[in-house]
Design a protein around this motif. Structure first.
Motif, PDB file in Angstrom:
ATOM      1  N   PRO A 180       0.816  -1.212   0.000  1.00  7.13           N
ATOM      2  CA  PRO A 180       0.000   0.000   0.000  1.00  7.13           C
ATOM      3  C   PRO A 180       0.853   1.267   0.000  1.00  7.13           C
ATOM      4  O   PRO A 180       2.053   1.226   0.321  1.00  7.13           O
ATOM      5  N   PRO A 181       0.243   2.401  -0.316  1.00  8.05           N
ATOM      6  CA  PRO A 181       0.977   3.666  -0.324  1.00  8.05           C
ATOM      7  C   PRO A 181       1.605   3.973   1.036  1.00  8.05           C
ATOM      8  O   PRO A 181       1.007   3.718   2.077  1.00  8.05           O
ATOM      9  N   ALA A 182       2.812   4.516   0.978  1.00  7.69           N
ATOM     10  CA  ALA A 182       3.527   4.995   2.169  1.00  7.69           C
ATOM     11  C   ALA A 182       4.353   6.196   1.739  1.00  7.69           C
ATOM     12  O   ALA A 182       4.827   6.250   0.594  1.00  7.69           O
ATOM     13  N   VAL A 183       4.527   7.139   2.633  1.00 11.96           N
ATOM     14  CA  VAL A 183       5.267   8.355   2.319  1.00 11.96           C
ATOM     15  C   VAL A 183       6.659   7.998   1.801  1.00 11.96           C
ATOM     16  O   VAL A 183       7.397   7.239   2.423  1.00 11.96           O
ATOM     17  N   GLY A 184       6.987   8.530   0.624  1.00 10.85           N
ATOM     18  CA  GLY A 184       8.306   8.325   0.044  1.00 10.85           C
ATOM     19  C   GLY A 184       8.517   6.982  -0.636  1.00 10.85           C
ATOM     20  O   GLY A 184       9.607   6.700  -1.130  1.00 10.85           O
ATOM     21  N   GLU A 185       7.483   6.138  -0.675  1.00  8.32           N
ATOM     22  CA  GLU A 185       7.606   4.814  -1.288  1.00  8.32           C
ATOM     23  C   GLU A 185       6.531   4.629  -2.354  1.00  8.32           C
ATOM     24  O   GLU A 185       5.412   5.128  -2.215  1.00  8.32           O
ATOM     25  N   ALA A 186       6.852   3.879  -3.390  1.00 10.84           N
ATOM     26  CA  ALA A 186       5.872   3.553  -4.421  1.00 10.84           C
ATOM     27  C   ALA A 186       4.930   2.468  -3.908  1.00 10.84           C
ATOM     28  O   ALA A 186       5.356   1.542  -3.220  1.00 10.84           O
ATOM     29  N   ALA A 187       3.659   2.599  -4.231  1.00 12.86           N
ATOM     30  CA  ALA A 187       2.695   1.533  -3.968  1.00 12.86           C
ATOM     31  C   ALA A 187       2.839   0.507  -5.075  1.00 12.86           C
ATOM     32  O   ALA A 187       3.092   0.860  -6.235  1.00 12.86           O
ATOM     33  N   ARG A 188       2.669  -0.766  -4.722  1.00  8.50           N
ATOM     34  CA  ARG A 188       2.850  -1.846  -5.696  1.00  8.50           C
ATOM     35  C   ARG A 188       1.723  -2.865  -5.572  1.00  8.50           C
ATOM     36  O   ARG A 188       1.345  -3.227  -4.462  1.00  8.50           O
ATOM     37  N   LEU A 189       1.243  -3.319  -6.717  1.00  2.01           N
ATOM     38  CA  LEU A 189       0.248  -4.376  -6.757  1.00  2.01           C
ATOM     39  C   LEU A 189       0.563  -5.255  -7.955  1.00  2.01           C
ATOM     40  O   LEU A 189       0.792  -4.742  -9.052  1.00  2.01           O
ATOM     41  N   ALA A 190       0.594  -6.560  -7.740  1.00  2.00           N
ATOM     42  CA  ALA A 190       0.822  -7.490  -8.849  1.00  2.00           C
ATOM     43  C   ALA A 190       0.042  -8.770  -8.583  1.00  2.00           C
ATOM     44  O   ALA A 190      -0.163  -9.158  -7.428  1.00  2.00           O
ATOM     45  N   TRP A 191      -0.395  -9.381  -9.667  1.00  2.00           N
ATOM     46  CA  TRP A 191      -1.026 -10.692  -9.529  1.00  2.00           C
ATOM     47  C   TRP A 191      -0.566 -11.616 -10.641  1.00  2.00           C
ATOM     48  O   TRP A 191      -0.210 -11.191 -11.732  1.00  2.00           O
ATOM     49  N   HIS A 192      -0.530 -12.895 -10.297  1.00  2.00           N
ATOM     50  CA  HIS A 192      -0.342 -13.946 -11.290  1.00  2.00           C
ATOM     51  C   HIS A 192      -1.740 -14.337 -11.727  1.00  2.00           C
ATOM     52  O   HIS A 192      -2.583 -14.668 -10.885  1.00  2.00           O
ATOM     53  N   GLY A 193      -2.005 -14.233 -13.005  1.00  2.47           N
ATOM     54  CA  GLY A 193      -3.303 -14.612 -13.546  1.00  2.47           C
ATOM     55  C   GLY A 193      -3.133 -15.698 -14.587  1.00  2.47           C
ATOM     56  O   GLY A 193      -2.104 -15.765 -15.255  1.00  2.47           O
ATOM     57  N   TRP A 194      -4.146 -16.553 -14.712  1.00  3.71           N
ATOM     58  CA  TRP A 194      -4.062 -17.617 -15.694  1.00  3.71           C
ATOM     59  C   TRP A 194      -5.459 -17.978 -16.186  1.00  3.71           C
ATOM     60  O   TRP A 194      -6.444 -17.818 -15.477  1.00  3.71           O
ATOM     61  N   ALA A 195      -5.499 -18.419 -17.430  1.00  2.77           N
ATOM     62  CA  ALA A 195      -6.703 -18.990 -18.026  1.00  2.77           C
ATOM     63  C   ALA A 195      -6.368 -20.450 -18.276  1.00  2.77           C
ATOM     64  O   ALA A 195      -5.409 -20.760 -18.993  1.00  2.77           O
ATOM     65  N   GLU A 196      -7.115 -21.328 -17.623  1.00  6.87           N
ATOM     66  CA  GLU A 196      -6.860 -22.762 -17.756  1.00  6.87           C
ATOM     67  C   GLU A 196      -7.040 -23.195 -19.202  1.00  6.87           C
ATOM     68  O   GLU A 196      -7.748 -22.558 -19.972  1.00  6.87           O
ATOM     69  N   GLY A 197      -6.406 -24.280 -19.564  1.00  4.34           N
ATOM     70  CA  GLY A 197      -6.570 -24.817 -20.909  1.00  4.34           C
ATOM     71  C   GLY A 197      -5.437 -25.740 -21.278  1.00  4.34           C
ATOM     72  O   GLY A 197      -4.560 -26.050 -20.461  1.00  4.34           O
ATOM     73  N   ASN A 198      -5.464 -26.163 -22.518  1.00  7.32           N
ATOM     74  CA  ASN A 198      -4.414 -27.039 -23.039  1.00  7.32           C
ATOM     75  C   ASN A 198      -3.290 -26.184 -23.618  1.00  7.32           C
ATOM     76  O   ASN A 198      -3.270 -24.964 -23.440  1.00  7.32           O
ATOM     77  N   GLU A 199      -2.377 -26.814 -24.316  1.00  5.22           N
ATOM     78  CA  GLU A 199      -1.213 -26.107 -24.875  1.00  5.22           C
ATOM     79  C   GLU A 199      -1.612 -24.961 -25.802  1.00  5.22           C
ATOM     80  O   GLU A 199      -0.916 -23.955 -25.899  1.00  5.22           O
ATOM     81  N   GLU A 200      -2.763 -25.081 -26.451  1.00  5.57           N
ATOM     82  CA  GLU A 200      -3.227 -24.061 -27.391  1.00  5.57           C
ATOM     83  C   GLU A 200      -3.967 -22.907 -26.710  1.00  5.57           C
ATOM     84  O   GLU A 200      -3.994 -21.800 -27.235  1.00  5.57           O
ATOM     85  N   THR A 201      -4.567 -23.161 -25.546  1.00  5.85           N
ATOM     86  CA  THR A 201      -5.456 -22.166 -24.962  1.00  5.85           C
ATOM     87  C   THR A 201      -5.010 -21.628 -23.602  1.00  5.85           C
ATOM     88  O   THR A 201      -5.545 -20.627 -23.143  1.00  5.85           O
ATOM     89  N   ARG A 202      -4.039 -22.257 -22.956  1.00  8.36           N
ATOM     90  CA  ARG A 202      -3.617 -21.795 -21.623  1.00  8.36           C
ATOM     91  C   ARG A 202      -2.869 -20.468 -21.747  1.00  8.36           C
ATOM     92  O   ARG A 202      -2.056 -20.265 -22.641  1.00  8.36           O
ATOM     93  N   LEU A 203      -3.158 -19.569 -20.815  1.00 11.58           N
ATOM     94  CA  LEU A 203      -2.510 -18.268 -20.766  1.00 11.58           C
ATOM     95  C   LEU A 203      -2.052 -18.013 -19.337  1.00 11.58           C
ATOM     96  O   LEU A 203      -2.807 -18.234 -18.401  1.00 11.58           O
ATOM     97  N   ASP A 204      -0.796 -17.599 -19.159  1.00 11.70           N
ATOM     98  CA  ASP A 204      -0.229 -17.240 -17.854  1.00 11.70           C
ATOM     99  C   ASP A 204       0.292 -15.818 -17.934  1.00 11.70           C
ATOM    100  O   ASP A 204       0.999 -15.474 -18.883  1.00 11.70           O
ATOM    101  N   VAL A 205      -0.035 -14.999 -16.929  1.00 14.59           N
ATOM    102  CA  VAL A 205       0.423 -13.609 -16.939  1.00 14.59           C
ATOM    103  C   VAL A 205       0.842 -13.167 -15.545  1.00 14.59           C
ATOM    104  O   VAL A 205       0.383 -13.702 -14.545  1.00 14.59           O
ATOM    105  N   ILE A 206       1.697 -12.193 -15.525  1.00 11.97           N
ATOM    106  CA  ILE A 206       1.905 -11.362 -14.348  1.00 11.97           C
ATOM    107  C   ILE A 206       1.461  -9.965 -14.764  1.00 11.97           C
ATOM    108  O   ILE A 206       1.944  -9.421 -15.760  1.00 11.97           O
ATOM    109  N   HIS A 207       0.506  -9.423 -14.024  1.00  9.39           N
ATOM    110  CA  HIS A 207       0.050  -8.051 -14.265  1.00  9.39           C
ATOM    111  C   HIS A 207       0.464  -7.245 -13.039  1.00  9.39           C
ATOM    112  O   HIS A 207       0.096  -7.589 -11.918  1.00  9.39           O
ATOM    113  N   ALA A 208       1.224  -6.193 -13.264  1.00  5.72           N
ATOM    114  CA  ALA A 208       1.781  -5.418 -12.157  1.00  5.72           C
ATOM    115  C   ALA A 208       1.458  -3.937 -12.303  1.00  5.72           C
ATOM    116  O   ALA A 208       1.353  -3.420 -13.420  1.00  5.72           O
ATOM    117  N   TRP A 209       1.330  -3.293 -11.149  1.00  7.89           N
ATOM    118  CA  TRP A 209       1.050  -1.864 -11.069  1.00  7.89           C
ATOM    119  C   TRP A 209       2.053  -1.220 -10.130  1.00  7.89           C
ATOM    120  O   TRP A 209       2.420  -1.808  -9.112  1.00  7.89           O
TER     121      TRP A 209
END
Length: 172
Positions: free
Chosen positions: A90-119
């Motif tokens: 979370p926000p703190a004086v003098g420091e950057a706030a950070r948020l990240a998640w690992h997201g995925w869409a289940e599936g086989n080799e053709e449809t699976r998606l893995d991501v890291i989305h960060a802020w």
């Protein structure tokens, strides 16, 4: 000299080594990190300012906002995403706030998606705030997204940033 903070990447998701990567950033006056943060950690607010998000739910129905380790689901870019927060500072004086998640869409080799989305959100001099969002993706769908013109990830995440800024400014 001004030093800018950067996203912290797990090695597997290092930009330039994955199937798709996008980066969007805005710097705006008249907002604080705290004001922006409140709209970002409440995923139920996302659809009010970002049309490409829907069907938000937490695995634990009692959860109401994002925190380190929390699991949640949502739909975006046509994918049903399961996600887990991997960084939440979370926000703190003098420091950057950070948020990240690992997201995925289940599936086989053709449809699976893995991501890291960060802020990264940080207050700057002159009453300005910097909002950076980046996503690194692995999988066949990511390869397909990377080839599309205009780039749907760049455009979609820009819409998210602009909506986030408007929501925070207008307190919607």
């Amino acid at each position: 000299m001004i030093k800018q903070n950067a996203i912290i990447w797990p090695e597997k998701y290092t930009p330039g080594t994955t199937d798709n990567y996008c980066s969007n950033e805005v710097i705006v006056a008249g907002l604080t990190t705290e004001e922006v943060w409140n709209y970002l950690v409440n995923p139920f607010a996302w659809p009010t300012y970002y049309a490409n998000s829907s069907d938000i739910e937490f695995l634990n129905p009692e959860d109401k906002e994002l925190y380190d380790g929390v699991r949640f689901r949502f739909k975006t870019f046509g994918f049903p995403i399961e996600a887990q927060v991997t960084e939440c500072v979370p926000p703190a004086v003098g420091e950057a706030a950070r948020l990240a998640w690992h997201g995925w869409a289940e599936g086989n080799e053709e449809t699976r998606l893995d991501v890291i989305h960060a802020w990264l959100i940080e207050d700057l001099s002159g009453g300005r705030v910097r909002i950076l969002t980046q996503e690194s993706q692995i999988g066949k769908p990511a390869q397909n997204l990377a080839k599309q013109k205009p780039n749907p990830m760049i455009n979609g995440h820009q819409d998210w940033l602009e909506g986030l800024v408007e929501a925070a400014k207008n307190k919607i």
